[in-house]
Structures are given as C-alpha cells and as structure tokens.
Design an enzyme around this catalytic site. Structure first.
Site, short mmCIF file in Angstrom:
data_model
loop_
_atom_site.label_atom_id
_atom_site.label_comp_id
_atom_site.label_asym_id
_atom_site.label_seq_id
_atom_site.Cartn_x
_atom_site.Cartn_y
_atom_site.Cartn_z
N GLU A 21 0.85 -1.19 0.00
CA GLU A 21 0.00 0.00 0.00
C GLU A 21 0.89 1.24 0.00
O GLU A 21 0.62 2.23 0.70
CB GLU A 21 -0.93 0.03 1.21
CG GLU A 21 -1.87 -1.15 1.28
CD GLU A 21 -2.96 -0.98 2.33
OE1 GLU A 21 -4.14 -0.97 1.96
OE2 GLU A 21 -2.62 -0.87 3.52
N CYS A 71 -11.30 2.23 5.69
CA CYS A 71 -10.61 3.49 5.99
C CYS A 71 -10.95 4.58 4.97
O CYS A 71 -11.07 5.75 5.35
CB CYS A 71 -9.10 3.27 6.03
SG CYS A 71 -8.44 2.43 4.58
O1 FUB Z 1 -4.33 0.37 8.67
C1 FUB Z 1 -5.32 1.37 8.67
C2 FUB Z 1 -5.64 1.76 7.24
O2 FUB Z 1 -6.10 0.60 6.55
C3 FUB Z 1 -4.48 2.24 6.42
O3 FUB Z 1 -4.23 3.61 6.54
C4 FUB Z 1 -4.89 1.87 5.06
O4 FUB Z 1 -3.84 1.89 4.13
C5 FUB Z 1 -5.51 0.51 5.25
O5 FUB Z 1 -4.53 -0.47 5.29
ZN ZN Z 2 -7.99 4.13 2.96
#
Ligand code: FUB
Ligand code: ZN
Length: 621
Positions: free
Chosen positions: A323, A407
């Site tokens: 990510e 999120c």
């Molecule tokens: O881990 C919390 C949130 O979920 C992160 O900011 C996003 O990238 C997703 O993985």
């Molecule tokens: Zn997000």
C-alpha cells in the site's frame, strides 16, 4: 471557447515531476529552508461554504454519504455495537477488524464538519448517542479500544502494529471537531482522558512505544492547540523522535518509517498513508517547536515524493503489495494503487507544509490531490467509493458500497465536509486565501475582525472576487494564492493599495482596507498538455490533459474508439461547461488534424456512467 494547447518541452528541471514536466507542475523543489512560518488556518467552523462546485458535494455528503456510513457502522457491521458491548450495555462479541473503532471516530468527525453547513438536530442526536456508547466503553484509567477490551484484554500494548494509538488519534480529531461544531464536550473529555493516559504511559522516559500506524502525533498537536496543555505537544514530539532508534519490533522498519530517526529521512518509504500522517505531525511540531531538523527532513522527502513518486492526480503509493512506495518513477497507470486515504494524506501534509513555509507551491500539491486523487474516491451519488484509484482501466474497476477495511469511505466522510477549513488562513497581519471556493468567514487579522467573502466558479473558471469587510478600516496584507498551473493572471481592486508583489506563490496586496473593498483576481485557465518525466516507463510516448487544477481522462462511453485514441501537436482543444454532465463540469473536446474528436471528462468524474475503458495518459503521435 478555443483554448490554446500548451505544447511540451517546457521541462524546466525545477518544475519537473515524475508525471508532469509542463507548467502544470509545482514551481520548484524545496531547498531545505528551515524557516518556520506561522500561518494559521481559519477553522472549518468559521467558514460558511456557498459554492457551485463544493456545495453540491457537501450536500451529498450530508444527505447520503453520512447516512451510508452510519448505516454501515451501526447496522450492516458492528462497529458501534462493539462500543456498546465493550461498555457492558449490550450482549455480544466484538466483530470486525481491530482498528474499526477508527471508522466510527472519523464518521463523528465528518458529522461535526457537516453540521456547520447543514445543521441537523436528528443527526446531532444520533451522534450524541454514539458518543455515549464510546464514553461508556472507556476504562477507569482512560484506556479505550473496543477490540482489546472485548477480544484480548491481556494483550493491550503488546503489538505496536495493532493501531491502539491510531484509533486514539482519530478519536481525538473527531472529539475536537465535534466540540467545535456543537460546543458539547463529552467526547472531548473522553478523548482527553485517553490522551492523559498516553502521556502517563508513553511520554519521555516512559515506555519506548513506536506507533505502527502514525496518526496520534498530529492529533496530539490538535489537542494541544485546543487545550493549551503542553504535555500533549511533548508527547507528539517524543513519539516522533522515538522512530528510527530500534524500538520498533517489526521485520521491515522502512514500511513503518522507522528505519532511521526522522531528522535523517531522505526519501519516502513504505506505507503511504502512514508516511503522510507522520509527515503531517512532523510539520505541526516543526512549526511549534522550531525543529529545523524536521523541516529539513520534510523538505527532502517532499522533493522525493513530488519529483519521483507522485501521480498526476496527486495520488501516491503505487504498489498494492505494501500500500505504498517502491522505487523512484515506478508509476504504473492500470496497476496504480493510489489509495484514496493517501491522497487525503497528501492534502493534510501539503497544507501543513504550506503553513510551515508560507509558500503556495505546497498548497498547489494539496489542491492537486484534493480535486483529483481524493474526489475520484467517491461516486457522483455519494454512496460508492474507490479505495484504489488507477489512471487506466479496462472497464473492470468500479466503486463499491463499502469495504471490509473501510478506511477510505470514512476518511472521505470526514475530509470532504472539512474543505471549508482549507479556504483561508491568517498570520500576524495578513489574510491568506488558499483554496478558492464560494464562502464567507469572519476572521481575526492583527487583532481586528474582518468579514471575508469569496465568489467564484473555480475550478471551472479562473475569476475570484474577494470582498473585505473589516470592522474598522485598517492596514493589513491580502495574500491570494497564484496556483502553479497558472501562468497568466491579473487583478484589480476597488480600494486603494499601497503596494503589491508576488512572493512564494502569492499575490501580496498591502492596503488600508475598508468595508466593501473588492479584489478581483483573474487566472487564465488554458488546456495544458502534460508530459511525464522520461524515466516513468509507464508514460513513455503518452500525454495527459489538465485544465486549472483538474486532470482529465477519456472514457469509452464518450469515445467508442478509445483503443486508437491519440493526441498530437496539431490537436486543438475546446473547453465548455456542460451543466447537465454529472451536476455540471467543464468538458474538453480535442480535435485532431484529421478531424477526429475526443471528449475528455474530469478524472474524478470517471466510472459514474456506463462502465468501459478509461485512460488518463493518451498516445502522442
Ligand atoms: O491500517 C489502517 C488503514 O487501513 C491504512 O491507513 C490503510 O492503508 C488501510 O490499510
Ligand atoms: Zn484508505
């Protein structure tokens, strides 16, 4: 209107970015300046938005998106029940992911922002009842996390990656916003008790905890501003300074921005959202504590992000594997990850860099991320969301109602209604206008009240009319941001000014302003043809289109021959506002020398009609 095509080859090295080398790029890389600039944003609660572009979006968030979020958190998932169960007010077990509490906090933050422009007693009452559950789930010592309370209470603070402080950060942000919007302090007191617990257990000389997902740092700074309690700022600084000293317990510290102390950072690594939240917290602390080492590190990583790792849309974090980031210039279009939260993070970080340096080029980046990589995350109807924001699609990538890891929807839910808070800022004797939107606010400049009003059709048109209504006639500076994409502009004022200059991306007007004075800024908004840095393999032989802050794309529904679409130096462009296109947008028609036409739409508007292929980068012949 026939807009002139800005032809390429303007690759001034200082204006280069991985995905654009034309004048649509930010002005210059940061030179490592350590000067802190004390610009303060005008709080969202002071800004009434009345804008042809933003108001419909805010209406949709208030009338649809928040309902979707409440429905998901309260009915379709157990996010709110988790608090009620943790409080002993309901029977049941925890359900969901360990950081699901954060979505409820973000939702409450979104409700708070929304209440300013859309007062709604029923919604406020709903929020109050959720806050009651949250407060009831708090432990006597201030700890609050429904996952640990219900699933593994004995394992609290055993895993740095389990987001306890991340959730606390979102709680603090939500609580402050709710207090500002409603004046009710129950949520704020709850958040404060948790923050006090954190200070007691993780402050300087206490446990060397490194939060696996940053967020708490910027939230603690907000809490410091809110309460004046220095211990919150101290904890933010301590947590930031603790990174990179080997306290983290992970195999890949670069993923967590924990490989080196933050003052030694030279490049951005790892998870994109985590990095954005960390850098936001660092920028805040740099201003307040004069941390030149933070500022210099931020300037270095800013150059790395902007020059090598950012998409034209302001999206970042190209890889789905982490990510986040890989190597410089690795910016695939179809496989782009470019998480919506990361674009929101870019807005959070770059608006802080803007305040740190008093330089408009940082806000240019925030604006790019807001109008493109962030707005694409939500459907025109306000009830479907992108987590991943590619710049090319075969027609198989679509917004979804919700995600297991939610999120992004909950971040949109709080970020979009907060945009009014990006419009204005003040410093000692200056009013700054950063984000152009129809709005009014009462601000305090140099100790005097000044009513300000902006009328504009930005981002579709470049005229901005600012009316000033100081309570009494007085001298101060008006600073209007001249966006990096704008090369020709002019202004006029109805009042008398004593001086004008352009400084760090702002038109600065000095004058003794009186009630009813008007400044009109006119920014030329031609269609720009954008070329990527030649080191970006994915964009070789391709060009993209931008007008003002808006990046455009081609969709198959408008361009059945999209597979053979191309642009050339002979292409001419016509920009025209179409009121019936998804609530109104300026569309661009490109006409080739052979007479063939292409219809470009704003990137953020894609995937709202019949699914099909989409491209931002078009072959150049
Ligand atoms: O881990 C919390 C949130 O979920 C992160 O900011 C996003 O990238 C997703 O993985
Ligand atoms: Zn997000």
């Amino acid at each position: 209107m026939v807009a002139s095509a800005v032809i390429l080859g303007l690759s001034v090295p200082e204006a280069a970015n991985a995905q654009f080398t034309s004048s649509a790029a930010p002005s210059a890389p940061s030179q490592g300046s350590a000067v802190a600039f004390t610009m303060r944003p005008v709080d969202f609660s002071q800004v009434k938005v009345n804008d042809s572009f933003w108001s419909p979006i805010l209406d949709r968030v208030a009338n649809t998106t928040l309902d979707v979020c409440i429905d998901q958190c309260a009915v379709k998932t157990h996010r709110i029940d988790n608090f009620a169960i943790a409080a002993g007010l309901k029977e049941g077990k925890f359900e969901g992911i360990f950081f699901d509490d954060s979505d409820v906090y973000k939702m409450l933050e979104g409700i708070a922002y929304s209440l300013v422009n859309h007062p709604d007693k029923a919604l406020e009452a709903r929020a109050d009842s959720i806050i009651n559950f949250i407060a009831a789930a708090q432990h006597d010592d201030g700890y609050l996390n429904s996952y640990y309370t219900l699933v593994t209470p004995e394992k609290k603070w055993t895993d740095m990656d389990k987001h306890e402080m991340y959730c606390a950060g979102h709680m603090i942000e939500g609580a402050i916003a709710y207090y500002h919007a409603t004046g009710k302090d129950k949520f704020l007191n709850t958040a404060r008790r948790f923050a006090d617990y954190l200070c007691l257990n993780f402050g300087k000389g206490k446990r060397n905890w490194v939060p696996g997902h940053e967020e708490i740092e910027l939230a603690l700074v907000k809490l410091y501003h809110e309460t004046g309690e220095v211990k919150y700022l101290d904890l933010a600084e301590t947590l930031i300074d603790r990174r990179g000293h080997g306290y983290g317990t992970w195999k890949k510290p670069e993923y967590y921005q924990d490989l080196v102390p933050v003052s030694e950072l030279t490049e951005i690594t790892g998870h994109a959202v985590r990095a954005m939240y960390l850098f936001s917290g660092m920028a805040d602390v740099a201003v307040l504590r004069g941390r030149a080492d933070y500022t210099q590190a931020l300037d270095r990583v800013w150059n790395d992000v902007i020059l090598r790792k950012m998409y034209l849309t302001g999206g970042i974090g190209s890889s789905s594997h982490n990510e986040g980031f890989t190597v410089p210039y690795d910016l695939p279009n179809k496989q782009a990850y470019a998480e919506t939260c990361a674009s929101i993070g870019m807005a959070l970080w770059n608006s802080r860099m803007n305040r740190l340096h008093g330089d408009g080029k940082y806000f240019d980046v925030a604006e790019r991320s807001i109008y493109n990589g962030t707005l694409s995350g939500i459907s025109y109807t306000g009830d479907h969301f992108f987590y991943v924001n590619p710049l090319e699609s075969a027609g198989d990538h679509h917004r979804q109602e919700w995600f297991g890891c939610a999120c992004c929807p909950s971040n949109l839910d709080r970020f979009l209604p907060s945009v009014g808070g990006y419009a204005y800022a003040v410093s000692d004797n200056a009013l700054w206008v950063n984000m152009y939107m129809g709005s009014s606010a009462n601000v305090s400049v140099g100790g005097s009240d000044v009513g300000v009003k902006v009328e504009t059709r930005y981002p579709w048109e470049g005229e901005v009319r600012l009316t000033l209504n100081p309570s009494k006639s007085r001298e101060f500076e008006v600073r209007l941001r001249i966006p990096g994409w704008c090369r020709d502009w002019s202004y006029k004022t109805s009042g008398k000014i004593s001086g004008s200059r352009v400084e760090r991306g702002y038109l600065v007007l000095n004058g003794k302003w009186k009630k009813g004075d008007v400044v009109t800024l006119n920014m030329d908004m031609p269609v720009e043809v954008v070329e990527a840095d030649p080191r970006v393999e994915a964009d070789k032989g391709l060009r993209a289109i931008q007008r003002g802050p808006i990046v455009y794309c081609l969709e198959e529904i408008d361009n059945p021959g999209i597979a053979s679409a191309s642009l050339s130096s002979g292409t001419t462009f016509t920009a025209a506002y179409e009121p019936s296109f998804l609530g109104g947008a300026t569309l661009i028609t490109a006409r080739g020398a052979d007479g063939k036409e292409l219809r470009f739409i704003p990137y953020f508007d894609w995937d709202n009609r019949t699914p099909g292929r989409m491209i931002v980068w078009v072959p150049w012949k």
